[in-house]
Structure formats: structure tokens, C-alpha cells
Scaffold this motif. Structure first.
Motif, PDB file in Angstrom:
ATOM      1  N   ALA A 419       0.895  -1.349   0.024  1.00 13.61           N
ATOM      2  CA  ALA A 419       0.003   0.119  -0.091  1.00 13.61           C
ATOM      3  C   ALA A 419       0.949   1.306   0.164  1.00 13.61           C
ATOM      4  O   ALA A 419       0.471   2.448  -0.478  1.00 13.61           O
ATOM      5  CB  ALA A 419      -1.021  -0.007   1.282  1.00 13.61           C
ATOM      6  N   ILE A 420       2.042   1.186   0.522  1.00 17.49           N
ATOM      7  CA  ILE A 420       3.084   2.313   0.525  1.00 17.49           C
ATOM      8  C   ILE A 420       3.957   2.541  -0.679  1.00 17.49           C
ATOM      9  O   ILE A 420       4.087   3.665  -1.153  1.00 17.49           O
ATOM     10  CB  ILE A 420       3.947   2.201   1.820  1.00 17.49           C
ATOM     11  CG1 ILE A 420       2.896   1.985   2.998  1.00 17.49           C
ATOM     12  CG2 ILE A 420       5.001   3.234   1.795  1.00 17.49           C
ATOM     13  CD1 ILE A 420       3.792   1.871   4.471  1.00 17.49           C
ATOM     14  N   LEU A 421       4.281   1.368  -1.338  1.00 21.35           N
ATOM     15  CA  LEU A 421       5.427   1.489  -2.209  1.00 21.35           C
ATOM     16  C   LEU A 421       4.628   1.790  -3.749  1.00 21.35           C
ATOM     17  O   LEU A 421       3.550   1.445  -3.686  1.00 21.35           O
ATOM     18  CB  LEU A 421       6.126   0.070  -2.384  1.00 21.35           C
ATOM     19  CG  LEU A 421       6.964  -0.386  -1.266  1.00 21.35           C
ATOM     20  CD1 LEU A 421       7.488  -1.790  -1.605  1.00 21.35           C
ATOM     21  CD2 LEU A 421       8.203   0.805  -1.319  1.00 21.35           C
ATOM     22  N   PRO A 422       5.280   2.682  -4.580  1.00 23.55           N
ATOM     23  CA  PRO A 422       4.724   2.905  -5.714  1.00 23.55           C
ATOM     24  C   PRO A 422       4.433   1.733  -6.678  1.00 23.55           C
ATOM     25  O   PRO A 422       5.289   0.697  -6.341  1.00 23.55           O
ATOM     26  CB  PRO A 422       5.594   3.975  -6.547  1.00 23.55           C
ATOM     27  CG  PRO A 422       7.128   3.572  -5.664  1.00 23.55           C
ATOM     28  CD  PRO A 422       6.839   2.962  -4.333  1.00 23.55           C
ATOM     29  N   LYS A 426      10.044  -4.296  -9.402  1.00 23.45           N
ATOM     30  CA  LYS A 426      10.673  -4.434  -8.141  1.00 23.45           C
ATOM     31  C   LYS A 426      12.055  -3.475  -8.017  1.00 23.45           C
ATOM     32  O   LYS A 426      12.342  -2.911  -6.909  1.00 23.45           O
ATOM     33  CB  LYS A 426      11.017  -5.965  -7.817  1.00 23.45           C
ATOM     34  CG  LYS A 426      11.857  -6.603  -8.609  1.00 23.45           C
ATOM     35  CD  LYS A 426      11.996  -8.156  -8.077  1.00 23.45           C
ATOM     36  CE  LYS A 426      12.890  -8.712  -8.882  1.00 23.45           C
ATOM     37  NZ  LYS A 426      13.245 -10.001  -8.561  1.00 23.45           N
ATOM     38  N   TYR A 427      12.607  -3.586  -9.084  1.00 22.71           N
ATOM     39  CA  TYR A 427      13.967  -2.524  -9.085  1.00 22.71           C
ATOM     40  C   TYR A 427      13.484  -1.153  -8.905  1.00 22.71           C
ATOM     41  O   TYR A 427      14.229  -0.310  -8.420  1.00 22.71           O
ATOM     42  CB  TYR A 427      14.554  -3.018 -10.241  1.00 22.71           C
ATOM     43  CG  TYR A 427      15.355  -4.429 -10.141  1.00 22.71           C
ATOM     44  CD1 TYR A 427      15.382  -5.014  -8.954  1.00 22.71           C
ATOM     45  CD2 TYR A 427      15.584  -4.959 -11.293  1.00 22.71           C
ATOM     46  CE1 TYR A 427      15.872  -6.237  -8.959  1.00 22.71           C
ATOM     47  CE2 TYR A 427      16.029  -6.396 -11.273  1.00 22.71           C
ATOM     48  CZ  TYR A 427      16.147  -7.088 -10.200  1.00 22.71           C
ATOM     49  OH  TYR A 427      16.583  -8.264 -10.132  1.00 22.71           O
ATOM     50  N   GLU A 428      12.355  -0.819  -9.622  1.00 27.62           N
ATOM     51  CA  GLU A 428      11.998   0.792  -9.455  1.00 27.62           C
ATOM     52  C   GLU A 428      11.400   1.023  -8.020  1.00 27.62           C
ATOM     53  O   GLU A 428      11.796   2.058  -7.320  1.00 27.62           O
ATOM     54  CB  GLU A 428      10.899   0.915 -10.250  1.00 27.62           C
ATOM     55  CG  GLU A 428      11.254   1.020 -11.912  1.00 27.62           C
ATOM     56  CD  GLU A 428       9.907   0.997 -12.866  1.00 27.62           C
ATOM     57  OE1 GLU A 428      10.101   2.064 -13.646  1.00 27.62           O
ATOM     58  OE2 GLU A 428       8.878   0.425 -12.617  1.00 27.62           O
ATOM     59  N   GLN A 429      10.930   0.021  -7.465  1.00 31.07           N
ATOM     60  CA  GLN A 429      10.525   0.033  -5.988  1.00 31.07           C
ATOM     61  C   GLN A 429      11.782   0.094  -5.101  1.00 31.07           C
ATOM     62  O   GLN A 429      11.968   0.974  -4.319  1.00 31.07           O
ATOM     63  CB  GLN A 429       9.577  -1.021  -5.482  1.00 31.07           C
ATOM     64  CG  GLN A 429       8.330  -1.012  -6.257  1.00 31.07           C
ATOM     65  CD  GLN A 429       7.336  -2.130  -5.768  1.00 31.07           C
ATOM     66  OE1 GLN A 429       7.948  -3.350  -5.533  1.00 31.07           O
ATOM     67  NE2 GLN A 429       6.095  -1.988  -5.886  1.00 31.07           N
ATOM     68  N   LEU A 430      12.822  -0.260  -5.661  1.00 32.24           N
ATOM     69  CA  LEU A 430      14.011  -0.665  -4.600  1.00 32.24           C
ATOM     70  C   LEU A 430      14.594   0.874  -4.700  1.00 32.24           C
ATOM     71  O   LEU A 430      15.261   1.338  -3.872  1.00 32.24           O
ATOM     72  CB  LEU A 430      14.768  -1.848  -5.074  1.00 32.24           C
ATOM     73  CG  LEU A 430      16.329  -1.897  -4.520  1.00 32.24           C
ATOM     74  CD1 LEU A 430      16.153  -2.321  -3.127  1.00 32.24           C
ATOM     75  CD2 LEU A 430      17.225  -3.153  -5.244  1.00 32.24           C
ATOM     76  N   LEU A 431      14.785   1.096  -6.028  1.00 32.27           N
ATOM     77  CA  LEU A 431      15.370   2.589  -6.054  1.00 32.27           C
ATOM     78  C   LEU A 431      14.510   3.638  -4.997  1.00 32.27           C
ATOM     79  O   LEU A 431      15.500   4.484  -4.801  1.00 32.27           O
ATOM     80  CB  LEU A 431      15.329   3.082  -7.490  1.00 32.27           C
ATOM     81  CG  LEU A 431      15.968   4.536  -7.978  1.00 32.27           C
ATOM     82  CD1 LEU A 431      17.279   4.484  -7.356  1.00 32.27           C
ATOM     83  CD2 LEU A 431      15.760   4.663  -9.110  1.00 32.27           C
TER      84      LEU A 431
END
Length: 452
Positions: A419-422, A426-431
Motif C-alpha cells: 500500500a505504501i510502495l509505488p 521491483k527494481y524501481e521500488q528498490l530505487l
């Protein structure tokens, strides 16, 4: 025949490692790496040990898998982590200039026992992940060449690796690293030459390959690696331990040589993944099954031996660092040979058990570990490099932000973090996580800083 050759050659390498281990063990050699005469390791012993413990089986597989999916961008992204030898050498130099004998030594002087405890927690998790991930690769290889043999292979390799590691500790790891690295360079070098000489291999195509999924996420991962490359070596006890074994000039040279050798090896192994994507080969068994179909038997066997040697060399070094961590830093066991050996048994046992749970997404261990280490970037840049005093509360805020970030990436599929992560890969989220961790860490450290 191929399976028999693989087992015989790997068995011979394990035997050579057992023979290379010191015949007589001492407490100083076990924890400090000193030879039988008490001398510190020389330049090329340190170089080969640094390289072989950092191009471990998980790393080689990551470079190839990322190359398969994201082309040269993916392989370069993973190779960027090997800039850690440059940043790690710089950090070790500053620590030594300040009179510190380890990361824990410097952290304890500035943030007390709680500051050391936070760091040691991250280090312990890092060591466990190294044991687990390299045993996992052993299982993948043997399952690919002999169906159903993976678990047995893991247990056998764990037992034999533990045998010589527990006998000589760090001194055994240093000596066997030299043997294992020389074998690796010969075997992998032959496989790489054969790949490049194959009809249809086009270096231009490899260097511009987009991968089967396109290069975008590879470039995203490259940015992540650059954000993590300063803190990453500081939380790796295998590298940090080797930064305090020899004189300053020898140590500095070992880090520089280890950088270019390991980077070339990682990029070279990445070529095997990229070539698989260019030929349109299907992804099977973390690429191990793919290579078994693509290449002649001897090239495939050479690749598997390279991976097994790198796994073995990392296991002994990880166990030696685990013993030093628990005995010398945490002081949870007596500083004796048996004290160190008990620690090694525990770490190897837990690592082997984790393979039964088996998250085979090998890069996850790197990403989670690297994110957790990022609290060290603001602390080391502001405190160690700039010479400012940092309030303990700021250190703990930076640590908390990094741990939450690591959990967020690990649990990105959970409802809480989802709910928080864009939305995105997964690598975009990691960035995004890495940027938030660094911003929060630097903000806390700068607010809690005063000139020393």
C-alpha cells in the motif's frame, strides 16, 4: 560422464583445499590470519583472497541472470557493486588513520555498545545470507546434473567445507583461497575463451544486447548499485577483516588489484547470460539448465566447476568472519579454537537449514543486505570523512530507516508495504526505497551533527 567428471574434479578441489589448510592451528592464526611463523599475509595472498571471496557463486549467477534479462545493462549494474573494493579500501584507510582496528572499534568509540550492536546485527545477517545463498547454488547445480541430488550435495559440501574451515579458521581460509582462486581463473578462463571463440559470438552484439526483458530495469539497478556502493563494503565483514591483516601499503594495493580482477570476472560471467538471451535460449533452472543445452559438455562442466569453487571459497571465509564476529566483537564465546569452531558449526547449520526454505531469488539477498547497510553512508561520510561528531539518536534514526527499507523490499508483496510502495517493477521500488533511506539518514545525521 559429465556428472562423473564434475563430481571427481570438485572432489579433487576439496581435497586440495584440505591439504592446503595449515597442519597446526593457533588462536592468532584462527582469528587473525597469521601464518605459522606469525607473518601477515602478502599482497597476492590478500588479492586472491579478496577476489575469490567476492566473486562467489551467488554473484556469478546474479551477473549472468541479470545479463540474460537486461542485457549489458544488467551485467554492468551488478559489476558496479565491485566498486566496493575502491570505496572499501578508502574506508579502511580512513579507519586505520583514525587508529581504529575494525569498523566495530570506530563505531564503539562514537556510539557505544548499542551502536556496535546495530552494526553487528546487520553483519551477522550478511554472513548468514552468504552461507545460505552459496549452499543454494550448490544444490541448484547438482539438481541440474543429477536430479534429486541437491540436498545431499548441500550437506556434503557443508560438512567438508566446515571441516577445513574449523581446523584453521582465517589462516586456513587465506591459504585455501589462493588454491581455489587459481583453479577458478584457469577453468573459467578456458570457458570464457571458448565462448568468445565460438562461431556466432559477436562482441558488438553482446555489448549492446538489450536482454529478453529490455535494458531499462538494468539501468535502474545500476543507479541502485551506485547509491549502495559506499556503504556496501562497510557491512561486509569478509572484506573489512582483510583490511586490517597487513601493512597499509599492502592493503591498499590488494584492494586496487582485487577491484579490476573481480570486475572483469563478473562481466565475463555475465557474457554467458547475455549470450543465452541473444540465442533465444529458454530460461531453465537459474540458467544452469539453459547452459546445459547451449554449450558442449566440457564448457558446461567448466562453468559448473567455476561456480562450485567460488561457493566453497566463500563458505570458509564467511565462517572465519562469523567466528571473529561472535568471539572477538560480541564476546559470546571464549577466544579459543573450540570457541571459534562452535560458532562455525552454528552458522553453517543455520545456513544449510535456510536452503530448505529456499528463496531462490538470489539477488534478493544482495538487495536486502545492501539496503540495510545504507545507514552507514551518512554516518561514515559525515563522521569518519568529515570528522563531525554525530549524536547517538541520529545514528539510530539512520539505522532504523535502513532496516525499515530492507524490510519494505523483502516484504514488497505484503499488504502493508504494497500500500505504501509505488506501482512498478521491483527494481524501481528498490530505487525509491534507497533514495528515501538515504534522505532520511542524511537528514537525521546532519541535524544531529556538531563539528568535532
Amino acid at each position: 560422464m559429465q556428472t562423473t567428471v564434475l563430481i571427481v574434479v570438485f572432489g579433487a578441489i576439496i581435497l586440495a583445499s584440505l591439504l592446503a589448510a595449515p597442519r597446526r592451528a593457533s588462536v592468532e592464526g584462527f582469528f587473525g590470519g597469521a601464518g605459522a611463523t606469525g607473518r601477515a599475509p602478502g599482497l597476492w595472498v590478500l588479492v586472491l583472497s579478496q577476489v575469490t571471496t567476492w566473486i562467489f557463486a551467488r554473484s556469478l549467477m546474479n551477473a549472468a541472470i541479470l545479463g540474460y534479462y537486461y542485457g549489458i545493462a544488467g551485467t554492468l549494474a551488478y559489476a558496479a557493486y565491485y566498486g566496493s573494493f575502491l570505496t572499501g579500501g578508502f574506508i579502511v584507510g580512513r579507519l586505520r588513520a583514525k587508529g581504529a582496528r575494525s569498523m566495530q572499534d570506530w563505531l564503539g568509540a562514537h556510539f557505544g555498545i548499542m551502536g556496535q550492536g546495530c552494526y553487528n546485527l546487520v553483519v551477522a545477517l550478511r554472513l548468514l545470507s552468504e552461507v545460505f545463498a552459496n549452499l543454494l547454488v550448490v544444490g541448484l547445480i547438482f539438481n541440474a546434473v543429477l536430479a534429486g541430488s541437491g540436498t545431499s550435495a548441500i550437506l556434503i559440501v557443508a560438512a567438508l567445507g566446515l571441516a577445513y574451515s574449523a581446523w584453521g579458521g582465517l589462516s586456513a581460509a587465506l591459504r585455501t583461497d589462493v588454491v581455489q582462486m587459481l583453479v577458478f581463473l584457469v577453468v573459467f578462463g578456458a570457458a570464457l575463451v571458448a565462448l568468445v571463440a565460438r562461431p556466432g559470438f559477436d562482441i558488438g552484439a553482446v555489448l549492446t544486447a538489450p536482454g529478453v526483458s529490455g535494458p531499462y530495469n538494468g539501468w535502474v539497478l545500476l543507479v541502485v548499485a551506485l547509491l549502495q556502493v559506499f556503504s556496501y563494503p562497510a557491512h561486509d565483514p569478509v572484506m573489512m577483516d582483510r583490511g586490517f591483516l597487513a601493512d597499509a601499503a599492502t592493503t591498499r594495493g590488494s584492494f586496487l588489484h582485487a577491484f579490476w580482477i573481480s570486475t572483469l570476472c563478473i562481466i565475463g560471467f555475465g557474457f554467458f547470460g547475455i549470450q543465452a538471451s541473444l540465442t533465444g535460449a529458454a530460461y531453465e533452472g537459474e540458467l544452469i539448465g539453459t547452459w546445459g543445452v547451449m554449450f558442449p559438455g566440457w564448457i558446461f562442466t567448466a562453468l559448473m566447476i567455476s561456480l562450485l569453487v567460488s561457493a566453497l571459497s566463500t563458505l570458509d571465509s564467511a565462517l572465519a568472519s562469523a567466528a571473529r564476529l561472535v568471539v572477538e566483537e560480541l564476546q559470546l564465546a571464549p577466544r579459543t579454537l573450540n570457541g571459534g569452531r562452535v560458532v562455525m558449526v552454528v552458522f553453517m547449520g543455520v545456513g544449510a537449514l535456510l536452503t530448505l526454505w529456499g528463496n531462490a531469488t538470489l539477488f534478493d539477498a544482495v538487495a536486502v543486505s545492501g539496503t540495510a547497510s545504507m545507514f552507514l553512508s551518512p554516518v561514515l561520510i559525515v563522521g569518519l570523512v568529515m570528522g563531525r561528531d554525530i549524536a547517538p539518536w541520529a545514528y539510530f534514526v539512520a539505522f532504523g530507516a535502513a532496516i525499515i527499507g530492507a524490510f519494505a523490499y523483502f516484504g514488497r508483496g505484503w499488504t502493508l508495504f504494497g500500500a505504501i510502495l509505488p506501482e512498478g517493477h521491483k527494481y524501481e521500488q528498490l530505487l525509491v526505497i534507497c533514495v528515501v533511506v538515504l534522505v532520511a539518514g542524511f537528514a537525521a545525521v546532519l541535524v544531529g551533527t556538531r563539528r568535532g
